[in-house]
Design an enzyme around this catalytic site. Structure first.
Site, PDB file in Angstrom:
ATOM      1  N   GLN A 208     -10.202  -8.728  -0.300  1.00  0.00           N
ATOM      2  CA  GLN A 208      -9.348  -9.625  -0.213  1.00  0.00           C
ATOM      3  C   GLN A 208      -8.911 -10.160   1.494  1.00  0.00           C
ATOM      4  O   GLN A 208      -8.495 -10.637   2.074  1.00  0.00           O
ATOM      5  CB  GLN A 208      -7.736  -8.672  -0.218  1.00  0.00           C
ATOM      6  N   ARG A 355       0.188  -4.444  -5.834  1.00  0.00           N
ATOM      7  CA  ARG A 355       1.643  -5.426  -5.755  1.00  0.00           C
ATOM      8  C   ARG A 355       2.633  -4.649  -5.284  1.00  0.00           C
ATOM      9  O   ARG A 355       3.382  -3.795  -5.106  1.00  0.00           O
ATOM     10  CB  ARG A 355       1.966  -6.681  -6.989  1.00  0.00           C
ATOM     11  N   CYS A 356       2.506  -3.393  -4.221  1.00  0.00           N
ATOM     12  CA  CYS A 356       3.747  -2.081  -3.894  1.00  0.00           C
ATOM     13  C   CYS A 356       4.110  -2.544  -2.267  1.00  0.00           C
ATOM     14  O   CYS A 356       4.991  -2.044  -1.937  1.00  0.00           O
ATOM     15  CB  CYS A 356       2.541  -0.794  -3.855  1.00  0.00           C
ATOM     16  N   GLU A 725       4.990 -10.098  -4.513  1.00  0.00           N
ATOM     17  CA  GLU A 725       5.209  -8.536  -4.524  1.00  0.00           C
ATOM     18  C   GLU A 725       6.838  -8.118  -5.165  1.00  0.00           C
ATOM     19  O   GLU A 725       7.035  -6.776  -5.267  1.00  0.00           O
ATOM     20  CB  GLU A 725       4.887  -7.293  -3.590  1.00  0.00           C
TER      21      GLU A 725
END
Ligand code: FES
Ligand code: FES
Lengths: 773, 171
Positions: A208, A355-356, A725
């Site tokens: 990413q 996704r935090c 997120e």
């Protein structure tokens, strides 16, 4: 902007023409597989790979010892610790990579893996972080001499103490946010191709953050950075798990150098799940202080976090506990104190994934859960309690007690909208009726505030590299464009969203704009895509670079129209002379002139680069309401309805935003009801594949109902905030609050996620509420 | 194991084209399709037959190609995502996924579309519930499924309409 245009990237995906890393095929390519440790903690006494080496088709065998001369047996993590690539002395978690096997094809590599004999001397393992911090616990990292990773705190401890002792009500609850895995559909992998003549390494990899990887690779391998090219092709989901650098990438690169062949490594799912980065694993004790009337005063949270064997959280450097200090949430509090102690255990590294938003999930879960705990304690409706304590909309920009400046918000409006949509008060009536009949129905609310868009470079860096992001736009003579970015989509639809931003700013048709990301040889430097940062940073850069192009276009138009620059008016796609709209030049005319007829004193060409350093974070928010029915016979919870009202500022593509919210809601649903990676005391992992680790299917996933409010970010170039997120961050509290609300009539104060039927049924049984056959 | 390496001859029709190959008996169909035939639209997402990313049709039935040996398809017809579009025209299922935003990262998408294809063959106008059950062997981590369901509904409607047009010849 603001239109749900169909995605530009889709035609290749729906026709099977995506290019994921496992689709890369090079002549002479070999395949890498790993022998993995059956033990969580063990000394390696010997490794015998003779039989493997003798197998036809096996080309090389690599152990930790082979990496030592290269200085690659350990590499730095993203959090200034280091991690093993391959062990030389001991293994520190089950399924750790021990020996790399390189063979002509993947079947032979797998055959050879089973032929390697490793002799281990098992050591006592520690898998509980609280126990790891006790004196006498087995030491995971002899180089550290302690299992204590860090202590972090925020707020005024003494003042909070006073606030709590003077409060009418204090509620306290232990909350465990379980260890979970992102379970992207495409596992981690790479193809490494070292060109011995040029001394040049090309690495196709599932990352990413390709540029950050290139810089780190240059620093650790000593290969000059201009001789490293990272290509991140199409990625089958990332969710934070593909920010990390895994041993497979390094060993594949070394294997390519050693063998002179390209080398592919693709993790099997059952290898990936137990060895790549986890999320969460956060043990909290949370307290909330309030007045009798429900006025919330302060929050106090003590956390022990489990980091596995290496502290490698993909965190901004100055934030060992991520952005957990957003745990005051949507509320106007007087004081608070939060502290986190990190522990090493015999598990793989991770923490910041799934996704935090850098630990915002844990923070939001804590505060939103505690608001409900307080509501029950004082007998107030949870929506009334929230409304009473929200930061009022006229207080923005709002400075939180832990130092954040919330850019904008209107929390009451979002909650109100969610309540109207779901028919909140009617549901409460229905619930009261059902209770009389002994039926279990629950309603759960969560009014979260996110913090995304990292970030302002004064505060945010990763390994020293500032967290700006970039866009480079080139307009060709015929008015078509190519735009490249430092971010990297893993399904978020950047090719469409960025094209829409540029189309809006320059008036070009979307189909005339090609968007590229992920190739470090061509894209401008950037820190990548995670923590919902792409629209707030690279999206802003796209707008700023477009505006630079427009400034130059104005000069060219003035020349073409023989007018003064200040007499020109911009209207989407063209400049015209003030007062005579027929005297106009389109952006396409101007682009052509930039290469064929540029005036003296103005450089040829029409292009711009922008490195956007945001002045502040953005603070998306929303209110979610969940309705759940529980079967007293089986403990099975069923989500009947779920309404999500999100506010992510101005929206570029509503279709993509809705998709992002749906996907993140499903992840929050999985976290709440199904997913957990567990370890027993010996360090055996449970949940290491899709048979044991349940991710939601279409059958149990609820039908999401979404709505929005729009509160633009005042500091973002087009008022956007980021959204990827929000729903993973915001939804778990709504699910859990709903289930606990259903169970509250039985005096059950809390159940930790995942809320499995078994756990719920047991809780009911304990209170004599379970129906038995 | 050595015995497993003696190659066997197979003849398979894939997306209407005939292929002859000598393969190891243990070779999985998904690897045969991806590596021997070079069609990489069929994906691999797990090793326990749970994810459905590898779904293809064998003689009209949806199967997980990671759980079928290539040799088992000898003499059979296989359809993969690459065979959905005809003459440069997208199949209604493909159109549906594009139109209704039924995909994000795209990794589950080929398998998901093949499962949908098999479902619509059996049941041309499925209810939402039936669609959800029909794709329950296929995992998607990105979309939250609602848009996938809508994509399949779109395709079902479109295919029904095309069907009706064929039944009622234009005057
Ligand atoms: S690859 Fe997962 S079911 Fe076939
Ligand atoms: S679109 Fe990414 S897994 Fe389904």
């Amino acid at each position: 902007m603001g239109h749900g245009v169909k995605r530009k990237e889709d035609p290749r995906f729906i026709q099977g023409k995506g290019n994921y890393v496992d689709d890369v095929k090079l002549p002479g390519m070999l395949f890498l597989d790993f022998v993995r440790s059956p033990y969580a903690h063990a000394r390696i006494k010997s490794i015998n790979a003779d039989k493997a080496k003798a197998l036809p088709g096996v080309v090389a065998v690599l152990t930790g010892k082979d990496l030592v001369p290269l200085g690659l047996d350990w590499i730095p993590t993203l959090s200034s610790d280091k991690m093993m690539v391959l062990p030389t002395e001991k293994v520190v978690f089950q399924m750790q990579e021990v020996v790399g096997i390189v063979a002509e094809d993947r079947y032979t590599a797998a055959d050879a893996v089973s032929l390697v004999e490793v002799e281990y001397e098992p050591l006592p393992a520690v898998t509980n972080p609280m126990k790891a911090l006790e004196p006498g616990a087995p030491i995971v990292r002899p180089d550290k001499g302690t299992n204590h990773v860090f202590h972090w705190e925020v707020g005024d401890k003494a003042a909070t103490e006073k606030l709590f002792s003077g409060a009418d009500v204090v509620v306290k609850q232990e909350l465990y946010y379980p260890r979970i895995h992102v379970s992207y559909m495409e596992t981690a992998g790479c193809v490494a191709d070292f060109d011995q003549v040029r001394g040049h390494l090309t690495l196709w990899m599932t990352t990413q953050a390709p540029h950050a990887v290139r810089t780190v690779a240059a620093l650790v391998t000593k290969i000059p950075e201009n001789n490293i090219r990272i290509i991140s092709p199409d990625i089958g989901g990332g969710f934070g798990g593909k920010v990390y650098v895994y041993p497979g990438y390094i060993v594949a690169a070394v294997a390519s150098i050693v063998t002179g062949h390209p080398v592919k490594w693709i993790n099997d799912r059952s290898d990936d799940q137990p060895s790549t980065a986890f999320g969460r694993d956060w043990h909290m004790t949370a307290e909330l202080a309030a007045k009798k009337d429900g006025t919330m005063l302060g929050v106090r949270i003590k956390t022990v976090s489990d980091h596995g064997a290496f502290f490698g959280d993909a965190n901004p450097s100055k934030f060992p506990a991520g952005l957990f200090s957003i745990c005051t949430g949507s509320y106007d509090l007087k004081g608070g104190f939060a502290e986190v102690d990190g522990a090493y255990t015999n598990k793989p590294l991770g923490g910041i994934t799934y996704r935090c938003s850098f630990r915002v999930t844990e923070a939001v879960y804590a505060i939103e859960r505690m608001v409900d705990v307080l509501a029950y304690k004082i007998g107030m409706d949870p929506t009334d309690l929230r409304m009473k304590n929200f930061i009022p909309s006229n207080k923005f920009p709002y400075k939180s007690i832990f130092g954040w400046t919330y850019d904008s918000g209107n929390y009451t409006a979002a909650l109100k909208k969610a309540m109207d949509k779901i028919g909140y008060w009617d549901l409460r009536k229905e619930q009261a009726e059902k209770r009389k009949k002994g039926e279990l129905m629950g309603i759960g609310v969560s009014s979260f505030t996110e913090i995304v868009g990292a970030g302002p470079s004064a505060q945010f860096d990763i390994l020293g590299i500032k967290m700006f992001d970039s866009a480079e736009i080139r307009i060709h003579p015929t008015g078509k464009a190519i735009a490249r970015f430092g971010t990297k989509s893993q399904g978020q639809g950047h090719e469409t969203t960025y094209a829409q931003i540029i189309a809006e700013e320059l008036g070009l048709p979307i189909e005339d704009i090609t968007v590229e990301e992920g190739d470090t040889d061509t894209a401008p430097y950037g820190l990548g895509t995670y923590a919902s940062r792409s629209t707030p940073t690279a999206g802003a850069a796209a707008a700023m670079a477009s505006r630079k192009i427009r400034d130059k276009a104005r000069k060219l138009a003035a020349h073409l129209l023989e007018a003064r620059e200040e007499d020109l008016v911009w209207e989407r796609g063209k400049f015209y002379v003030k007062g005579s709209p027929e005297r106009a030049k389109t952006i396409q005319d101007i682009a052509f002139a930039a290469y064929t007829n540029h005036p003296p004193g103005v450089e040829a060409g029409l292009e711009a680069v922008d490195y956007y350093d945001p002045p502040n974070m953005t603070f998306p928010f929303g209110s979610y309401i969940c309705v759940v029915d529980i079967d007293r016979g089986t403990g099975q919870p069923k989500v009947r309805r779920f309404v999500a009202v999100d506010d992510c500022g101005n929206i570029i593509n509503p279709l993509i935003v809705e998709g992002q919210i749906h996907g993140a809601l499903a992840m929050g649903f999985g976290t709440s009801f199904l997913e957990e990676i567990k370890y027993d005391e010996d360090g055996n992992v449970f949940g290491a594949n899709f048979m044991d680790y349940l991710i939601p299917t279409a059958v149990e996933t609820p039908k999401w109902e979404t709505e929005k409010t729009t509160t633009p970010s005042p500091h973002h170039p087009f008022g956007a905030k980021g959204v990827g997120e929000s729903a993973t961050v915001g939804s778990p509290a709504a699910f859990v609050n709903a289930v606990v609300d259903a169970l509250s009539q039985g005096g059950i104060p809390h159940i930790d996620m995942p809320l499995s039927p078994w756990k719920i049924w047991n809780a009911l049984k304990e209170k004599g509420l379970a129906m038995e056959a | 194991m050595e015995g497993g390496k003696t190659k066997m001859h197979i003849a398979v029709t894939l997306n209407g084209k005939k292929y002859d190959a000598d393969v190891e008996p243990r070779l999985l169909l998904v690897h045969f399709i991806r590596e021997n035939l070079g069609l990489t639209g069929t994906h691999i997402g797990c090793d326990t037959s749970n994810c459905g990313a590898c779904t293809v049709l064998v003689d009209g039935k949806a199967v997980k190609s990671c759980t079928v040996l290539a040799v088992q398809t000898n003499g059979k017809e296989v359809l993969t995502v690459e065979g959905l579009a005809k003459g440069g025209k997208l199949h209604p299922i493909q159109e549906g996924f594009w139109e209704k935003h039924g995909l994000q990262c795209g990794f589950c998408t080929p398998g998901m579309m093949m499962a949908a294809y098999a479902l619509l063959q059996k049941n041309p106008s499925p209810s939402e519930e039936e669609i959800r059950r029909g794709i329950s062997g296929n995992l998607c981590r990105c979309t939250g499924y609602v848009k996938i369901v809508e994509s399949i509904q779109y395709a079902a409607d479109k295919m029904m309409m095309a069907e009706r047009k064929m039944e009622v010849p234009a005057k």
